[in-house]
Design an enzyme around this catalytic site. Structure first.
Site, PDB file in Angstrom:
ATOM      1  N   ASP A 220      -1.643  -2.792  -4.199  1.00 17.87           N
ATOM      2  CA  ASP A 220      -2.749  -2.469  -3.302  1.00 17.87           C
ATOM      3  C   ASP A 220      -3.056  -0.993  -3.565  1.00 17.87           C
ATOM      4  O   ASP A 220      -2.617  -0.439  -4.593  1.00 17.87           O
ATOM      5  CB  ASP A 220      -2.370  -2.744  -1.836  1.00 17.87           C
ATOM      6  CG  ASP A 220      -3.575  -2.634  -0.891  1.00 17.87           C
ATOM      7  OD1 ASP A 220      -4.533  -3.406  -1.050  1.00 17.87           O
ATOM      8  OD2 ASP A 220      -3.586  -1.753  -0.012  1.00 17.87           O
TER       9      ASP A 220
ATOM     10  N   ALA B 177     -13.594   1.730  -0.009  1.00 17.29           N
ATOM     11  CA  ALA B 177     -12.566   2.783   0.002  1.00 17.29           C
ATOM     12  C   ALA B 177     -11.476   2.364   0.984  1.00 17.29           C
ATOM     13  O   ALA B 177     -10.831   1.342   0.793  1.00 17.29           O
ATOM     14  CB  ALA B 177     -13.200   4.124   0.365  1.00 17.29           C
ATOM     15  N   MET B 178     -11.307   3.147   2.038  1.00 21.03           N
ATOM     16  CA  MET B 178     -10.273   2.823   3.013  1.00 21.03           C
ATOM     17  C   MET B 178     -10.933   2.177   4.240  1.00 21.03           C
ATOM     18  O   MET B 178     -12.118   1.899   4.238  1.00 21.03           O
ATOM     19  CB  MET B 178      -9.512   4.087   3.399  1.00 21.03           C
ATOM     20  CG  MET B 178      -8.921   4.807   2.197  1.00 21.03           C
ATOM     21  SD  MET B 178      -7.859   3.751   1.174  1.00 21.03           S
ATOM     22  CE  MET B 178      -6.456   3.577   2.259  1.00 21.03           C
TER      23      MET B 178
ATOM     24  N   ALA C  97     -13.183  -3.111   0.996  1.00 21.85           N
ATOM     25  CA  ALA C  97     -12.151  -2.433   1.776  1.00 21.85           C
ATOM     26  C   ALA C  97     -11.571  -3.355   2.845  1.00 21.85           C
ATOM     27  O   ALA C  97     -12.273  -4.212   3.392  1.00 21.85           O
ATOM     28  CB  ALA C  97     -12.738  -1.184   2.432  1.00 21.85           C
ATOM     29  N   ASN C  98     -10.294  -3.167   3.135  1.00 24.16           N
ATOM     30  CA  ASN C  98      -9.665  -3.887   4.243  1.00 24.16           C
ATOM     31  C   ASN C  98      -9.924  -3.142   5.547  1.00 24.16           C
ATOM     32  O   ASN C  98     -10.121  -1.925   5.545  1.00 24.16           O
ATOM     33  CB  ASN C  98      -8.153  -3.962   4.008  1.00 24.16           C
ATOM     34  CG  ASN C  98      -7.798  -5.024   2.983  1.00 24.16           C
ATOM     35  OD1 ASN C  98      -8.240  -6.170   3.079  1.00 24.16           O
ATOM     36  ND2 ASN C  98      -7.017  -4.653   1.986  1.00 24.16           N
TER      37      ASN C  98
ATOM     38  N   LYS D 238      -7.020 -14.178   5.248  1.00 22.35           N
ATOM     39  CA  LYS D 238      -7.477 -14.337   3.854  1.00 22.35           C
ATOM     40  C   LYS D 238      -6.929 -15.617   3.245  1.00 22.35           C
ATOM     41  O   LYS D 238      -7.638 -16.339   2.537  1.00 22.35           O
ATOM     42  CB  LYS D 238      -6.967 -13.168   2.985  1.00 22.35           C
ATOM     43  CG  LYS D 238      -7.794 -11.938   3.045  1.00 22.35           C
ATOM     44  CD  LYS D 238      -7.331 -10.937   1.974  1.00 22.35           C
ATOM     45  CE  LYS D 238      -7.483  -9.558   2.528  1.00 22.35           C
ATOM     46  NZ  LYS D 238      -7.381  -8.492   1.529  1.00 22.35           N
TER      47      LYS D 238
ATOM     48  N   ARG E 245       0.848  -1.194   0.000  1.00 20.73           N
ATOM     49  CA  ARG E 245       0.000   0.000   0.000  1.00 20.73           C
ATOM     50  C   ARG E 245       0.882   1.242   0.000  1.00 20.73           C
ATOM     51  O   ARG E 245       1.822   1.317   0.789  1.00 20.73           O
ATOM     52  CB  ARG E 245      -0.901  -0.033   1.233  1.00 20.73           C
ATOM     53  CG  ARG E 245      -1.761   1.177   1.401  1.00 20.73           C
ATOM     54  CD  ARG E 245      -2.757   0.986   2.514  1.00 20.73           C
ATOM     55  NE  ARG E 245      -3.825   0.084   2.128  1.00 20.73           N
ATOM     56  CZ  ARG E 245      -4.971  -0.054   2.800  1.00 20.73           C
ATOM     57  NH1 ARG E 245      -5.169   0.638   3.893  1.00 20.73           N
ATOM     58  NH2 ARG E 245      -5.904  -0.888   2.389  1.00 20.73           N
TER      59      ARG E 245
ATOM     60  N   LYS F 283       2.403  -7.673   4.577  1.00 14.32           N
ATOM     61  CA  LYS F 283       1.975  -6.424   3.932  1.00 14.32           C
ATOM     62  C   LYS F 283       3.137  -5.447   3.880  1.00 14.32           C
ATOM     63  O   LYS F 283       3.912  -5.352   4.840  1.00 14.32           O
ATOM     64  CB  LYS F 283       0.826  -5.788   4.744  1.00 14.32           C
ATOM     65  CG  LYS F 283       0.002  -4.803   3.954  1.00 14.32           C
ATOM     66  CD  LYS F 283      -1.034  -5.511   3.078  1.00 14.32           C
ATOM     67  CE  LYS F 283      -1.801  -4.552   2.208  1.00 14.32           C
ATOM     68  NZ  LYS F 283      -2.780  -5.239   1.371  1.00 14.32           N
TER      69      LYS F 283
HETATM   70  P1  NAD Z   1      -8.316   2.319  -5.331  1.00 10.75           P
HETATM   71  O1  NAD Z   1      -7.271   3.247  -4.846  1.00 10.75           O
HETATM   72  O2  NAD Z   1      -8.373   1.962  -6.771  1.00 10.75           O
HETATM   73  O3  NAD Z   1      -9.792   2.859  -4.945  1.00 10.75           O
HETATM   74  C1  NAD Z   1     -10.107   3.417  -3.725  1.00 10.75           C
HETATM   75  C2  NAD Z   1     -11.089   4.540  -4.034  1.00 10.75           C
HETATM   76  O4  NAD Z   1     -11.621   5.024  -2.817  1.00 10.75           O
HETATM   77  C3  NAD Z   1     -10.447   5.719  -4.756  1.00 10.75           C
HETATM   78  O5  NAD Z   1     -11.186   6.011  -5.944  1.00 10.75           O
HETATM   79  C4  NAD Z   1     -10.523   6.849  -3.745  1.00 10.75           C
HETATM   80  O6  NAD Z   1     -10.707   8.124  -4.351  1.00 10.75           O
HETATM   81  C5  NAD Z   1     -11.713   6.433  -2.930  1.00 10.75           C
HETATM   82  N1  NAD Z   1     -11.761   6.968  -1.580  1.00 10.75           N
HETATM   83  C6  NAD Z   1     -10.757   7.110  -0.687  1.00 10.75           C
HETATM   84  N2  NAD Z   1     -11.213   7.629   0.454  1.00 10.75           N
HETATM   85  C7  NAD Z   1     -12.548   7.812   0.292  1.00 10.75           C
HETATM   86  C8  NAD Z   1     -13.583   8.295   1.117  1.00 10.75           C
HETATM   87  N3  NAD Z   1     -13.341   8.727   2.362  1.00 10.75           N
HETATM   88  N4  NAD Z   1     -14.839   8.326   0.616  1.00 10.75           N
HETATM   89  C9  NAD Z   1     -15.095   7.922  -0.644  1.00 10.75           C
HETATM   90  N5  NAD Z   1     -14.147   7.446  -1.479  1.00 10.75           N
HETATM   91  C10 NAD Z   1     -12.891   7.395  -1.017  1.00 10.75           C
HETATM   92  O7  NAD Z   1      -8.178   1.025  -4.416  1.00 10.75           O
HETATM   93  P2  NAD Z   1      -8.853  -0.404  -4.641  1.00 10.75           P
HETATM   94  O8  NAD Z   1      -7.819  -1.298  -5.206  1.00 10.75           O
HETATM   95  O9  NAD Z   1     -10.168  -0.256  -5.304  1.00 10.75           O
HETATM   96  O10 NAD Z   1      -9.041  -0.853  -3.124  1.00 10.75           O
HETATM   97  C11 NAD Z   1     -10.154  -0.416  -2.371  1.00 10.75           C
HETATM   98  C12 NAD Z   1     -10.136  -1.141  -1.022  1.00 10.75           C
HETATM   99  O11 NAD Z   1     -10.190  -2.542  -1.253  1.00 10.75           O
HETATM  100  C13 NAD Z   1      -8.881  -0.898  -0.171  1.00 10.75           C
HETATM  101  O12 NAD Z   1      -9.229  -0.899   1.185  1.00 10.75           O
HETATM  102  C14 NAD Z   1      -8.000  -2.098  -0.508  1.00 10.75           C
HETATM  103  O13 NAD Z   1      -7.079  -2.380   0.531  1.00 10.75           O
HETATM  104  C15 NAD Z   1      -9.059  -3.177  -0.621  1.00 10.75           C
HETATM  105  N6  NAD Z   1      -8.664  -4.321  -1.423  1.00 10.75           N
HETATM  106  C16 NAD Z   1      -8.233  -4.153  -2.698  1.00 10.75           C
HETATM  107  C17 NAD Z   1      -7.892  -5.280  -3.444  1.00 10.75           C
HETATM  108  C18 NAD Z   1      -7.411  -5.156  -4.861  1.00 10.75           C
HETATM  109  O14 NAD Z   1      -7.144  -6.183  -5.488  1.00 10.75           O
HETATM  110  N7  NAD Z   1      -7.321  -3.971  -5.418  1.00 10.75           N
HETATM  111  C19 NAD Z   1      -8.000  -6.561  -2.887  1.00 10.75           C
HETATM  112  C20 NAD Z   1      -8.472  -6.689  -1.584  1.00 10.75           C
HETATM  113  C21 NAD Z   1      -8.801  -5.567  -0.860  1.00 10.75           C
END
Ligand code: NAD
Length: 353
Positions: free
Chosen positions: A125, A246-247, A268-269, A78, A54, A90
Site C-alpha cells: 500500500d 493521494a491520501m 484514494a482510500n 471491497k 501502509r 490492514k
Molecule cells: P503512492 O504513494 O504511490 O502515491 C500517492 C501520491 O500522493 C504520492 O506521489 C504523494 O507524493 C502524493 N501525495 C500525498 N499527499 C498529497 C497531497 N496532500 N497532495 C497531493 N499529492 C499528495 O500511493 P498509491 O499506491 O498511488 O495510492 C494512492 C491512494 O490510493 C492511497 O490512498 C492508497 O491507499 C489508495 N489505493 C492504492 C492501491 C494500490 O494498489 N496502490 C489500491 C487501492 C487504493
C-alpha cells in the site's frame, strides 16, 4: 522473534469511532529495528482476511490505529463488492519509509505477519513497493503480489477507478464516454499515474497536482500536455470529475462548498472525513462513487493469487468489469429508494457480507 506482538482487547479500542467490532487487532513493536504499528483484522470471512500494509509517518500511535481500523473495514467492503470470499484487514507501520525503512525492519514485520499463521494476508500500500513485498516474502508465506504473478496491484486499482468513472459519467452526466470531460487528479503516485495513462487514451482534459515535484516531472514525460495546478487548489478545479488519488479525508464539511466537479471518483482510500458527508455531497448534486468500490481493482488483482487454480488475469479483468455492474445496480436502487449511491452500496455490502 524479537518483536513484541500484543493482542488488544475491545475495551482498549472501542473508544475510537472507527472501531466496528473488529475481530482481532494487534500492536507490534521492535525497537532494535524501529518497527512499530498495528494489524487490524475487521472480519473473518472464509479462510482469511486480506488488505495491504501502509507505511506512513502518522502523527501519533492513535492516528495509526484509527487509520488501520477504518481501512480494514473498507477492505471488507471491497472484498464484498468484488465478489471475493475474504474478510478485510490492514497493516500500518508508523514512520517515514524514506527515513526508517530497512531490510531488517521489513523482515521483522514479515515475521509478525507469519506469526499470525495465515489469518492475515497482506501486500503493498502507500509507502511500500513491489520490491519490499518480495523481500518480506522470503520470511513469510502470507504476502500477496509476487513479481512474476500478480505483481504491483496499482495498475488494477487505476483500471477500476477508470471503468467506474466512465460508468459514473454515463449515469450522472449522460456521457457515452469521457471524451471532452475535464478530470482533476490529486496525487500522481502509482494509482494516479495509471489513471493518467488510461485517461490519456481518451479525449479528456487532465489537470493534477502532487506534493512531490519529481512525480509531477515524471507525469510530464508520459503526457506532455498534462497541466498542473497548485496542490491546495486541484481538488476545487472547475472540472467534470475529481479523482482523489493521494491520501484520505479529501472531502470534509469545512471544504465541501468548494468542490465544483459533478462526480468524485478516485483511488484514494477513506476519501470522506466521515461517512455522513455522502448525503451532503449528494445534496449538492454531486455523485460520489464510494472509494472502496472505485479502487477495488487492487485487491481483486493481488488476491487472485489465492485462487485454487492460480492467478488468471482474465478473471481479474472480469471481476473489475463486474464492479461496473454493482455501480449500475446500486445507482438504480438509490434512485428508486431516494437514497444516496453510498447508502445503496453500503446496503449491498451488508446484504452480501
Ligand atoms: P503512492 O504513494 O504511490 O502515491 C500517492 C501520491 O500522493 C504520492 O506521489 C504523494 O507524493 C502524493 N501525495 C500525498 N499527499 C498529497 C497531497 N496532500 N497532495 C497531493 N499529492 C499528495 O500511493 P498509491 O499506491 O498511488 O495510492 C494512492 C491512494 O490510493 C492511497 O490512498 C492508497 O491507499 C489508495 N489505493 C492504492 C492501491 C494500490 O494498489 N496502490 C489500491 C487501492 C487504493
Amino acid at each position: 522473534m524479537n518483536t513484541l506482538v500484543t493482542k488488544l482487547s475491545p475495551s482498549e479500542i472501542s473508544i475510537f469511532p472507527e472501531y466496528d467490532n473488529h475481530a482481532e487487532v494487534y500492536r507490534f513493536e521492535n525497537s532494535a529495528v524501529g518497527l512499530r504499528g498495528y494489524i487490524s483484522i475487521h472480519r473473518k470471512r472464509g479462510k482469511l482476511s486480506t488488505g495491504g500494509t501502509r507505511f506512513f509517518p502518522f502523527q501519533s500511535d492513535a492516528d495509526a490505529l484509527r487509520d488501520g481500523l477504518r481501512l480494514s473495514a473498507a477492505m471488507t467492503a471491497k472484498c464484498v463488492v468484488s465478489g471475493l470470499p475474504y474478510g478485510g484487514a490492514k497493516g500500518v507501520i508508523i514512520g517515514d519509509p524514506k527515513v526508517i525503512k530497512t531490510e531488517a525492519l521489513l523482515l521483522a514485520y514479515a515475521e509478525v505477519v507469519e506469526s499470525l499463521d495465515g489469518a492475515f494476508r497482506t501486500g503493498e500500500d502507500v509507502g511500500m513497493t513491489e520490491g519490499d513485498v518480495q523481500i518480506m516474502m522470503t520470511q513469510s508465506r502470507f504476502f500477496n503480489g509476487k513479481s512474476d504473478v500478480a505483481g504491483d496491484p496499482s495498475p488494477y486499482a487505476s483500471l477500476s477507478v477508470y471503468v467506474t468513472m466512465k460508468e459514473a459519467a454515463r449515469l450522472h452526466m449522460q456521457k457515452e464516454n469521457l471524451d471532452g470531460c475535464a478530470v482533476s487528479i490529486k496525487g500522481l503516485g502509482k494509482v494516479g499515474e495509471g489513471l493518467v495513462d488510461l485517461l490519456s487514451r481518451e479525449d479528456t482534459r487532465m489537470v493534477g497536482a502532487d506534493i512531490d515535484p519529481a512525480r509531477e516531472a515524471h507525469i510530464l514525460t508520459l503526457d506532455p500536455s498534462f497541466s498542473f495546478l497548485p496542490v491546495e487548489e486541484v481538488a476545487y478545479a472547475p472540472c467534470d470529475i475529481f479523482a482523489p488519488c493521494a491520501m484520505g479525508k479529501e472531502v470534509r464539511f469545512d471544504n465541501l462548498s468548494r468542490f465544483q466537479s459533478k462526480i468524485i471518483c478516485g483511488g484514494a482510500n477513506n476519501q470522506l472525513e466521515t461517512p455522513s458527508l455522502a448525503a451532503a455531497i449528494a445534496d449538492r448534486g454531486v455523485l460520489y462513487v464510494p472509494d472502496y468500490l472505485a479502487n477495488a481493482g487492487g485487491v481483486i488483482n493481488v488476491s487472485d493469487e489465492l485462487e485454487e487454480d492460480g492467478y488468471h488475469k482474465e478473471r481479474v479483468i472480469s471481476r473489475i468489469n463486474n464492479l461496473v455492474m454493482v455501480l449500475r445496480d446500486c445507482y438504480t436502487d438509490a434512485q428508486l429508494r431516494k437514497i444516496t449511491l453510498a447508502e445503496s452500496v453500503s446496503d449491498f455490502v451488508q446484504t452480501h457480507i
